[in-house]
Design an enzyme around this catalytic site. Structure first.
Site, PDB file in Angstrom:
ATOM      1  N   GLY A  51       0.756  -2.077  -2.547  1.00 21.36           N
ATOM      2  CA  GLY A  51       2.117  -2.539  -2.280  1.00 21.36           C
ATOM      3  C   GLY A  51       3.081  -2.243  -3.406  1.00 21.36           C
ATOM      4  CG  HIS A  84       5.224   2.968  -1.906  1.00 19.13           C
ATOM      5  ND1 HIS A  84       6.029   2.139  -2.672  1.00 19.13           N
ATOM      6  CD2 HIS A  84       4.644   2.171  -0.974  1.00 19.13           C
ATOM      7  CE1 HIS A  84       5.938   0.907  -2.222  1.00 19.13           C
ATOM      8  NE2 HIS A  84       5.106   0.891  -1.197  1.00 19.13           N
ATOM      9  CB  CYS A  85      -0.480   2.923  -3.540  1.00 18.46           C
ATOM     10  SG  CYS A  85      -2.136   2.505  -2.954  1.00 18.46           S
ATOM     11  N   PRO A  86       0.345   2.007  -0.243  1.00 17.98           N
ATOM     12  CG  PRO A  86      -0.423   2.665   1.862  1.00 17.98           C
ATOM     13  CD  PRO A  86      -0.023   3.204   0.527  1.00 17.98           C
TER      14      PRO A  86
END
Length: 458
Positions: A234, A229-231
């Site tokens: 998003g 999950h890439c912040p």
């Protein structure tokens, strides 16, 4: 405010003098205040463009809603369910600002002098390439962030236990629960390219995850070929958007290196034009110095990500697999060779989404309970289907049972048990806030109405 220079044909090759330090400080302060105001505006407009699913809006009188309006995950939707984002979608604005701001500074303070120092046509081409790279980078960012990464739809109830148990995990022994329902094993064996791979049962989605699938705790969804999950975007990175994520990371690296190189060209032209040293050239063009430092640090970060994901692509791994399984010490069943691995990532057809978020669904009482049970955050595989049947049974008996106290009625209907329950029923107390609110709405609209009808009949 500006240091004026008069150019003639003789000294037209000299660079244009840039703003002085007081003007730059004033400009940066005003730019910072404008950015803060823009950030507040974006946050205030979020509820307009994004849909935040809330199960409490469900009207159980056979209401027709779209799937995204009662989605059980933590996603945010835009444009009527056409775009799906992660719960941290606000980080996209930060990522865009980190990309656009240095490009604007370059075009405003560096590009004009660079065009005058070089051939006009060549200088314009260089700046045009910069703008094209920036637009391309933003496009792949929005595609990565706004598409379904490969979410697997949830089940409304657990799968049936296979009687032969041929593909169940060898380290699990079948057992019977206290209510006579066969328990589901936590893992199952699946053959992938001649290698036995264990797939896990997801208690939240009530399904056995396919190979390479994992449950994202941030988005609360099972995602095919889950990478991470890439912040910064998003969104989860999975089977459907991984190629666009790599295109975003690699294009950002190229953009940083391009601005870095152009700023050094500008500094070199200043040194040649004014016959000065490097420090003097930086004083004459402080924006170039700021951009060189910024792009150098950023290029290390995104460049390292690009190299790491190139390694993952060549070996057909995901970030999750690389940190969890360490295929270097054992056989990777998904590695088909470097060439075929590259073809699989970049040239294979993107699979169609398994979710139609804009599909219309007619909600009745049975669908209501299925949705409420599937949205539980934790659910025992032994008790899931039994609890579902128990809840359906409660729906039929509430009308004949006169509840005098409303809180007791709501807690019993929503799956909450009295305080004197035994230890085995404590799993029923692990209920999410959304399910409790659903029970409140449904109980107040249906349970008491049915109860009044029964009393009137008597």
């Amino acid at each position: 405010m500006f240091l004026a220079l008069s150019f003639s044909e003789k000294d037209s090759n000299l660079p244009v003098e840039l703003p002085t330090l007081p003007f730059l400080l004033t400009f940066f302060l005003s730019l910072l205040l404008s950015a803060l105001q823009l950030w507040k505006l974006c946050l205030s407009l979020l509820p307009i463009f994004f849909f935040f699913p809330d199960h409490r809006i469900i009207d159980t009188n056979a209401t027709t809603l779209r799937v995204y309006q009662f989605w059980n995950g933590n996603n945010r939707f835009c444009l009527g369910g056409r775009l799906i984002f992660g719960p941290d979608a606000r980080s996209i604005f930060l990522t865009i600002s980190l990309i656009v701001t240095p490009v604007i500074l370059f075009c405003a303070f560096v590009s004009q002098g660079l065009i005058l120092q070089l051939d006009h046509h060549f200088g314009n081409i260089l700046v045009s390439i910069l703008v094209i790279l920036t637009v391309y980078d933003l496009i792949v960012l929005l595609i990565t962030s706004g598409m379904d990464p490969g979410i697997i739809p949830r089940n409304f109830h657990p799968p049936e236990v296979e009687e032969n148990g041929s593909n169940m995990s060898t380290d699990w022994a079948g057992s019977q629960s206290s209510v006579g329902v066969s328990s589901l094993p936590p893992t199952k064996d699946v053959m992938v390219n001649g290698v036995i791979v264990k797939v896990k049962y997801c208690q939240t989605c009530m399904l056995y995850r396919p190979p390479r699938c994992s449950h994202c705790s941030i988005c609360n969804n099972c995602v095919e070929r889950f990478d991470h999950h890439c912040p910064w975007v998003g969104q989860c990175i999975g089977k459907r958007n991984y190629r666009f994520f790599f295109m975003f990371v690699s294009s950002t690296t190229i953009l940083c290196l391009y601005v870095f190189a152009l700023c050094w060209v500008n500094i070199k032209k200043i040194m040649d034009g004014y016959q000065c040293n490097l420090a003097r050239a930086f004083l004459k063009s402080p924006i170039s110095l700021i951009l060189i430092l910024y792009t150098f640090l950023t290029a290390w970060f995104v460049g390292g990500l690009t190299v790491f994901h190139l390694y993952l692509i060549f070996t057909n791994q995901t970030t999750y697999e690389n940190f969890r399984y360490r295929y270097g010490s054992k056989l990777n069943p998904y590695n088909h060779g470097c060439v075929w691995n590259i073809f699989e990532i970049f040239f294979s057809k993107i699979p169609k989404s398994k979710n139609n978020f804009r599909a219309k669904v007619k909600l009745d009482s049975s669908t209501f309970f299925a949705i409420s049970m599937s949205s539980a955050r934790t659910m025992s595989p032994k008790m899931a289907k039994t609890r579902f049947d128990i809840e359906m049974g409660k729906q039929q008996t509430i009308a004949a049972k006169g509840f005098e106290e409303k809180p007791n009625h709501i807690d019993s209907f929503g799956g909450m048990q009295p305080n004197n329950t035994n230890q085995g029923d404590k799993a029923n107390k692990e209920i999410s806030h959304n399910i409790h609110m659903l029970a409140v709405d449904f109980g107040t609209k249906h349970g008491f109405m049915d109860s009044e009808k029964v009393h009137r009949g008597h």
